[in-house]
Scaffold this active site. Structure first.
Site, PDB file in Angstrom:
ATOM      1  N   ASP A 109       0.845  -1.182   0.000  1.00 46.79           N
ATOM      2  CA  ASP A 109       0.000   0.000   0.000  1.00 46.79           C
ATOM      3  C   ASP A 109       0.891   1.247   0.000  1.00 46.79           C
ATOM      4  O   ASP A 109       1.860   1.309  -0.746  1.00 46.79           O
ATOM      5  CB  ASP A 109      -0.962  -0.041   1.198  1.00 46.79           C
ATOM      6  CG  ASP A 109      -2.121   0.934   1.058  1.00 46.79           C
ATOM      7  OD1 ASP A 109      -3.113   0.586   0.386  1.00 46.79           O
ATOM      8  OD2 ASP A 109      -2.033   2.042   1.616  1.00 46.79           O
ATOM      9  N   TYR A 115      -3.615  11.013   1.140  1.00 46.10           N
ATOM     10  CA  TYR A 115      -4.076  10.856  -0.243  1.00 46.10           C
ATOM     11  C   TYR A 115      -4.095  12.203  -0.956  1.00 46.10           C
ATOM     12  O   TYR A 115      -3.674  12.323  -2.113  1.00 46.10           O
ATOM     13  CB  TYR A 115      -5.470  10.232  -0.269  1.00 46.10           C
ATOM     14  CG  TYR A 115      -5.479   8.757   0.036  1.00 46.10           C
ATOM     15  CD1 TYR A 115      -5.581   7.821  -0.977  1.00 46.10           C
ATOM     16  CD2 TYR A 115      -5.378   8.296   1.342  1.00 46.10           C
ATOM     17  CE1 TYR A 115      -5.585   6.453  -0.702  1.00 46.10           C
ATOM     18  CE2 TYR A 115      -5.371   6.939   1.635  1.00 46.10           C
ATOM     19  CZ  TYR A 115      -5.467   6.027   0.611  1.00 46.10           C
ATOM     20  OH  TYR A 115      -5.457   4.689   0.886  1.00 46.10           O
ATOM     21  N   HIS A 159      -4.765  -7.852   0.046  1.00 46.80           N
ATOM     22  CA  HIS A 159      -4.058  -6.588   0.243  1.00 46.80           C
ATOM     23  C   HIS A 159      -3.336  -6.501   1.588  1.00 46.80           C
ATOM     24  O   HIS A 159      -2.231  -5.980   1.665  1.00 46.80           O
ATOM     25  CB  HIS A 159      -5.063  -5.446   0.120  1.00 46.80           C
ATOM     26  CG  HIS A 159      -4.445  -4.090   0.135  1.00 46.80           C
ATOM     27  ND1 HIS A 159      -3.682  -3.616  -0.907  1.00 46.80           N
ATOM     28  CD2 HIS A 159      -4.465  -3.108   1.076  1.00 46.80           C
ATOM     29  CE1 HIS A 159      -3.269  -2.382  -0.619  1.00 46.80           C
ATOM     30  NE2 HIS A 159      -3.732  -2.058   0.571  1.00 46.80           N
TER      31      HIS A 159
END
Length: 469
Positions: A240, A389, A446
């Protein structure tokens, strides 16, 4: 005569078909040669600048405390009581009939999670568990950086190498608690001295006070952390955001990074990817795809593009207006749980969207999931974590210097089938110049360290062994 004409036409059709294959192959080969020539002529930038930054409140002072302090996770009766009162006041909306997780977190199952959290989950017990590993803090570029530093028990003739492992969103340092004993196992001939930081703005690492804190800034801070701990050379591992941060670390100081291991990775865009998508389903060997690559990639729209579009709504929100949605999830523990756990559902297995409980307890325990949520809740770090982000995606990330810089350190790649986007080795080679190992993992998604710790640990160990030989 009709049969003769039919056979003749059939042979002619086959002949045309074969010619089309030959022509198509020739075109593909020609484009591939042009691509290779393009890459040879392309200026290969091997490093990117470290840069500088100050993320503390106010102006940068003339000097900064560079000491390392022990840290302990703590809680209190008041903290737990306040959480329980908020959980008791949760308002629910009934789900649509037979909706499962297709509209997001199913509120019928959310009631079960909240009930367990309120009446059975023991946060004090989990805090004691978190403190079984040594925690530390140190101030770098104006903010407190939290990290674990776990050393193996010394053993004769055992090789011990330093390894930094970095989490992503919506994870935390706790993701690695199942893999830490496997990496530091004193029974192995190879063991790791593990440094596991919290990304600034996540968990117990202080949030940046100024705009612009992206993966490059995090990479620089973590390089300074390793230097402060006295490590001149070390290995890196990430998934990630941890993948991008560790990649940036390898780009900034490749002389310090002995090896880079990733369980999430992407390729560059280019001719090779386009050719693979066009030819791959029919002639995969021409574009370097294996049978498993084909199985995971195609049909491309259904298995990759559609799933990414459906599952990335949170990314668009957090990359544009994180503080808006952050107000809600930072104020409601049930809302925070729904927001975070929905990712642990579909990012582990896309088929979980069809299950009423999101398949969460198929791979994780509620204690583990709620411990991760409590790290966000008790630190109030969900908004600052979401801002990461915005800082990384406020401009086109493809235009950043790190996106245009290949990685030249020895690299190990673990391709878990549950990742939303599969990246074949032939694609990865466009970005990673020295792939030492590429493993098609048999299962897992993930959150590999928490879901499949044994698989991930084994792959890290075999990769480092190859590099160390």
């Amino acid at each position: 005569m009709q049969r003769v004409h039919f056979l003749k036409d059939s042979f002619l059709s086959l002949d045309v078909f074969h010619k089309q294959i030959v022509i198509g192959t020739a075109v593909a080969a020609g484009v591939a040669l042009l691509y290779i020539q393009h890459r040879r002529c392309h200026n290969k930038v091997q490093t990117i600048p470290l840069g500088e930054g100050w993320w503390g409140a106010g102006e940068k002072p003339q000097s900064e405390d560079d000491k390392i302090y022990s840290f302990e996770v703590k809680t209190s009766d008041d903290e737990i009581k306040e959480l329980q009162e908020r959980l008791d006041k949760t308002r629910y909306t009934d789900p649509l009939e037979d909706a499962a997780f297709e509209y997001g977190f199913n509120s019928t199952y959310l009631k079960q999670v909240v009930s367990y959290w309120r009446h059975e989950f023991d946060w004090k017990k989990q805090v004691a568990m978190l403190n079984t590993y040594p925690h530390f803090k140190t101030k770098i570029e104006g903010i407190d950086v939290h990290f674990l530093h776990v050393r193996p028990t010394p053993k004769k003739n055992q090789k011990v190498v330093p390894l930094m492992i970095v989490h992503g969103w919506p994870g935390s340092f706790f993701e690695f608690y199942k893999i830490l004993p496997l990496l530091t196992d004193s029974r192995n001939d190879l063991a790791f001295e593990v440094i596991c930081p919290s990304i600034p703005g996540y968990g117990f690492s202080e949030a940046p006070h100024k705009q612009g804190f992206n993966s490059l800034a995090a990479a620089r801070i973590f390089l300074k952390l390793m230097e402060r701990l006295g490590f001149l050379q070390f290995y890196l591992q990430g998934g990630d955001w941890g993948s991008l941060i560790t990649i940036n670390m390898a780009q900034m100081k490749p002389q310090c990074v002995k090896g880079l291991h990733l369980n999430m990775f992407m390729s560059r865009k280019g001719f090779k990817v386009m050719l693979s998508l066009l030819i791959g389903p029919y002639l995969p060997f021409l574009v370097g795809l294996s049978r498993e690559d084909v199985r995971r990639l195609f049909p491309f729209f259904e298995k990759n593009v559609w799933n990414i579009l459906r599952e990335s709504g949170y990314l668009h929100i957090q990359a544009t207006k994180p503080d808006t949605v952050g107000c809600g999830v930072n104020d409601s523990p049930a809302g925070l749980a729904a927001y975070i756990l929905e990712k642990f559902s579909t990012a582990t297995d896309i088929e979980n969207i069809c299950r009423e409980d999101g398949g969460l307890e198929r791979k994780f325990s509620l204690d583990d999931l709620l411990t991760n949520i409590m790290i966000y809740w008790t630190t109030g770090s969900i908004v600052s974590s979401m801002r990461f982000y915005k800082e990384n995606l406020k401009t086109n990330i493809d235009n950043r210097i790190d996106s245009k810089t290949r990685i030249f350190v020895p690299t190990g790649l673990a391709a878990f089938p549950g990742e939303l986007m599969h990246c074949p080795k032939s694609w990865a080679q466009m970005k990673f110049h020295n792939i030492v190992s590429y493993t098609m993992m048999p299962q897992g998604g993930h959150f590999a360290a928490l879901e499949e710790p044994q698989l991930l640990a084994s792959d890290i160990i075999q990769f480092v062994r190859k590099v160390e030989l």
